[in-house]
Enzyme design. Structure first.
Site, PDB file in Angstrom:
ATOM      1  NE  ARG A   2      19.638 150.431 114.720  1.00 36.72           N
ATOM      2  CZ  ARG A   2      18.782 151.550 114.284  1.00 36.72           C
ATOM      3  NH1 ARG A   2      19.092 152.277 113.064  1.00 36.72           N
ATOM      4  NH2 ARG A   2      17.592 151.773 114.958  1.00 36.72           N
TER       5      ARG A   2
ATOM      6  CG  ASP B  16      17.636 144.395 111.710  1.00 38.89           C
ATOM      7  OD1 ASP B  16      16.701 144.903 111.527  1.00 38.89           O
ATOM      8  OD2 ASP B  16      18.140 144.452 112.810  1.00 38.89           O
TER       9      ASP B  16
ATOM     10  CE1 TYR C 278      11.581 150.068 124.247  1.00 44.19           C
ATOM     11  CE2 TYR C 278      11.897 150.916 126.498  1.00 44.19           C
ATOM     12  CZ  TYR C 278      12.391 150.059 125.340  1.00 44.19           C
ATOM     13  OH  TYR C 278      13.530 149.508 125.236  1.00 44.19           O
TER      14      TYR C 278
ATOM     15  CG  ASP D 280       7.923 143.024 109.857  1.00 44.67           C
ATOM     16  OD1 ASP D 280       8.039 143.169 111.159  1.00 44.67           O
ATOM     17  OD2 ASP D 280       7.206 143.533 109.269  1.00 44.67           O
ATOM     18  CB  VAL D 281       9.893 140.593 114.940  1.00 45.39           C
ATOM     19  CG1 VAL D 281      11.440 140.307 114.920  1.00 45.39           C
ATOM     20  CG2 VAL D 281       9.508 141.967 115.446  1.00 45.39           C
TER      21      VAL D 281
ATOM     22  CB  THR E 117      20.130 155.788 123.716  1.00 42.75           C
ATOM     23  OG1 THR E 117      21.299 155.025 123.249  1.00 42.75           O
ATOM     24  CG2 THR E 117      19.202 154.539 124.263  1.00 42.75           C
TER      25      THR E 117
ATOM     26  CG  ASN F 214      18.121 142.733 120.441  1.00 38.81           C
ATOM     27  OD1 ASN F 214      18.288 143.601 121.522  1.00 38.81           O
ATOM     28  ND2 ASN F 214      18.686 143.115 119.232  1.00 38.81           N
TER      29      ASN F 214
HETATM   30  P1  NAD Z   1      18.502 149.719 117.936  1.00 40.48           P
HETATM   31  O1  NAD Z   1      17.417 150.579 117.488  1.00 40.48           O
HETATM   32  O2  NAD Z   1      19.925 150.078 117.775  1.00 40.48           O
HETATM   33  O3  NAD Z   1      18.417 148.198 117.387  1.00 40.48           O
HETATM   34  C1  NAD Z   1      16.945 147.792 117.358  1.00 40.48           C
HETATM   35  C2  NAD Z   1      17.064 146.690 115.997  1.00 40.48           C
HETATM   36  O4  NAD Z   1      15.806 146.251 115.925  1.00 40.48           O
HETATM   37  C3  NAD Z   1      17.312 147.211 114.764  1.00 40.48           C
HETATM   38  O5  NAD Z   1      18.384 146.776 114.092  1.00 40.48           O
HETATM   39  C4  NAD Z   1      16.003 147.573 113.888  1.00 40.48           C
HETATM   40  O6  NAD Z   1      16.003 147.236 112.675  1.00 40.48           O
HETATM   41  C5  NAD Z   1      15.329 146.094 114.532  1.00 40.48           C
HETATM   42  N1  NAD Z   1      13.969 146.345 114.385  1.00 40.48           N
HETATM   43  C6  NAD Z   1      12.936 147.124 114.750  1.00 40.48           C
HETATM   44  N2  NAD Z   1      12.046 146.676 114.195  1.00 40.48           N
HETATM   45  C7  NAD Z   1      12.042 145.390 113.657  1.00 40.48           C
HETATM   46  C8  NAD Z   1      10.996 144.652 113.091  1.00 40.48           C
HETATM   47  N3  NAD Z   1       9.750 144.869 112.807  1.00 40.48           N
HETATM   48  N4  NAD Z   1      11.434 143.330 112.702  1.00 40.48           N
HETATM   49  C9  NAD Z   1      12.867 142.771 112.821  1.00 40.48           C
HETATM   50  N5  NAD Z   1      13.674 143.857 113.258  1.00 40.48           N
HETATM   51  C10 NAD Z   1      13.055 145.046 113.616  1.00 40.48           C
HETATM   52  O7  NAD Z   1      18.086 149.485 119.559  1.00 40.48           O
HETATM   53  P2  NAD Z   1      19.025 148.840 120.679  1.00 40.48           P
HETATM   54  O8  NAD Z   1      19.213 149.762 121.692  1.00 40.48           O
HETATM   55  O9  NAD Z   1      20.242 147.967 120.159  1.00 40.48           O
HETATM   56  O10 NAD Z   1      17.746 148.053 121.298  1.00 40.48           O
HETATM   57  C11 NAD Z   1      17.909 146.505 121.073  1.00 40.48           C
HETATM   58  C12 NAD Z   1      16.587 146.070 122.134  1.00 40.48           C
HETATM   59  O11 NAD Z   1      17.271 146.609 123.520  1.00 40.48           O
HETATM   60  C13 NAD Z   1      15.494 146.710 121.911  1.00 40.48           C
HETATM   61  O12 NAD Z   1      14.519 145.654 122.304  1.00 40.48           O
HETATM   62  C14 NAD Z   1      15.558 147.741 122.965  1.00 40.48           C
HETATM   63  O13 NAD Z   1      14.033 148.062 123.371  1.00 40.48           O
HETATM   64  C15 NAD Z   1      16.176 147.105 124.084  1.00 40.48           C
HETATM   65  N6  NAD Z   1      16.777 147.880 125.186  1.00 40.48           N
HETATM   66  C16 NAD Z   1      17.497 149.094 124.756  1.00 40.48           C
HETATM   67  C17 NAD Z   1      18.066 149.938 125.621  1.00 40.48           C
HETATM   68  C18 NAD Z   1      19.042 151.190 125.351  1.00 40.48           C
HETATM   69  O14 NAD Z   1      19.211 152.011 126.122  1.00 40.48           O
HETATM   70  N7  NAD Z   1      19.401 151.172 124.183  1.00 40.48           N
HETATM   71  C19 NAD Z   1      17.500 149.814 127.054  1.00 40.48           C
HETATM   72  C20 NAD Z   1      16.881 148.779 127.268  1.00 40.48           C
HETATM   73  C21 NAD Z   1      16.115 147.843 126.325  1.00 40.48           C
END
Ligand code: NAD
Length: 248
Positions: free
Chosen positions: A16, A37, A150, A58-59, A188, A85
């Site tokens: 996602r 994921d 974070y 699981d990363v 978010t 990511n």
């Molecule tokens: P999201 O929560 O929609 O997606 C994160 C994904 O990571 C999910 O599919 C989740 O299942 C997966 N995940 C979590 N823990 C995991 C694990 N242990 N092993 C494998 N997969 C795992 O979030 P997003 O907004 O799409 O974020 C993606 C990346 O971007 C993240 O690293 C986040 O910190 C970074 N980011 C997001 C934003 C924002 O505003 N959305 C801003 C800056 C950075």
């Protein structure tokens, strides 16, 4: 650039949000894509077709990485693009976060990124054009109140990116970091639009806008390694002065 059809990208957290969008964009650029994921990413992979697949991952777990990477190699040959990511956020300042929660965020965001590079380095080296993109954040460039774990994890990813770029250069692997500002994704959900109201581009970003930057790093930025790419609507540009002061 050329030869994109021969490339295979592994995208963590691709079920996602930014990861799903990145999988879609890299696939659109002609790459095979593997989504890893803890959530089920089958639907995203199936929507892309036979040159995409989902592997449970699981990363935080090296064995899980080894299994998923072996499956990816069986399906498409050695991966040459790794997008680290996957990430989680936990709201809590220094005094309110618990040590266990702090450690968990470092484990997923920072250790997860390290383990990905560590376990995939051999596959990434085989084509001589390996690329790793680590998704950090503007929280890897600044401090944010109430986000201690974070912020620490995202600065860690930024530093790890530099170290890995140096260590892996001899294998022809580039390693860069991406620093998104506020992006509308499940992460978010519930965060008010107001958060972006004072940025030069005063809105949340779309996942596709981050994915486009990641694609650029992978396919075009061939002279960049250890570099930071900011996609934040100008959020880290500077502090806007209030109008009355700016006008004097
Ligand atoms: P999201 O929560 O929609 O997606 C994160 C994904 O990571 C999910 O599919 C989740 O299942 C997966 N995940 C979590 N823990 C995991 C694990 N242990 N092993 C494998 N997969 C795992 O979030 P997003 O907004 O799409 O974020 C993606 C990346 O971007 C993240 O690293 C986040 O910190 C970074 N980011 C997001 C934003 C924002 O505003 N959305 C801003 C800056 C950075």
């Amino acid at each position: 650039m050329s030869h994109l059809h021969e490339r295979t990208a592994f995208v963590t957290g691709g079920a996602r949000g930014i990861g799903a969008s990145t999988a879609n964009v890299l696939h659109g650029a002609g790459m095979n894509v593997v989504i890893g994921d803890v959530l089920d990413g089958t639907q995203v992979a199936d929507s892309l077709g036979s040159s995409a697949r989902f592997e449970p991952l699981d990363v935080t777990d090296a064995d899980s990485w080894r299994k998923a990477l072996a499956q990816a190699e069986n399906a498409f040959g050695p991966i040459d693009v790794l997008i680290n990511n996957a990430g989680i956020v936990d709201f809590g300042g220094i005094e309110s976060v618990t040590p266990a929660r702090f450690r968990r965020v470092l484990d997923v965001n920072l250790m997860g990124t390290f383990l990905g590079i560590y376990c995939a380095a051999d596959q990434l080296s085989r084509s001589g054009q390996g690329v790793v993109v680590n998704v950090s954040s503007t929280a890897g460039l600044l401090g944010y109140q109430g986000l201690a774990s974070y912020v620490a994890s995202k600065w860690g990813i930024r530093g790890l990116t530099k170290a890995a770029a140096l260590d892996l250069s001899a294998k022809g692997i580039r390693v860069c970091s991406v620093h998104p500002g506020p992006i509308r994704t499940p992460m978010t959900e519930g965060i008010d639009d107001e958060v972006a109201a004072n940025q030069p581009i005063a809105r949340f970003g779309h996942p596709e806008e981050v994915a486009a930057m990641i694609r650029f790093i992978v396919t075009e930025a061939t002279y960049c390694t250890g570099s930071e790419f900011i996609v934040d609507g100008g959020a880290t540009t500077g502090i806007g002065l209030v109008e009355t002061v700016a006008d004097t």
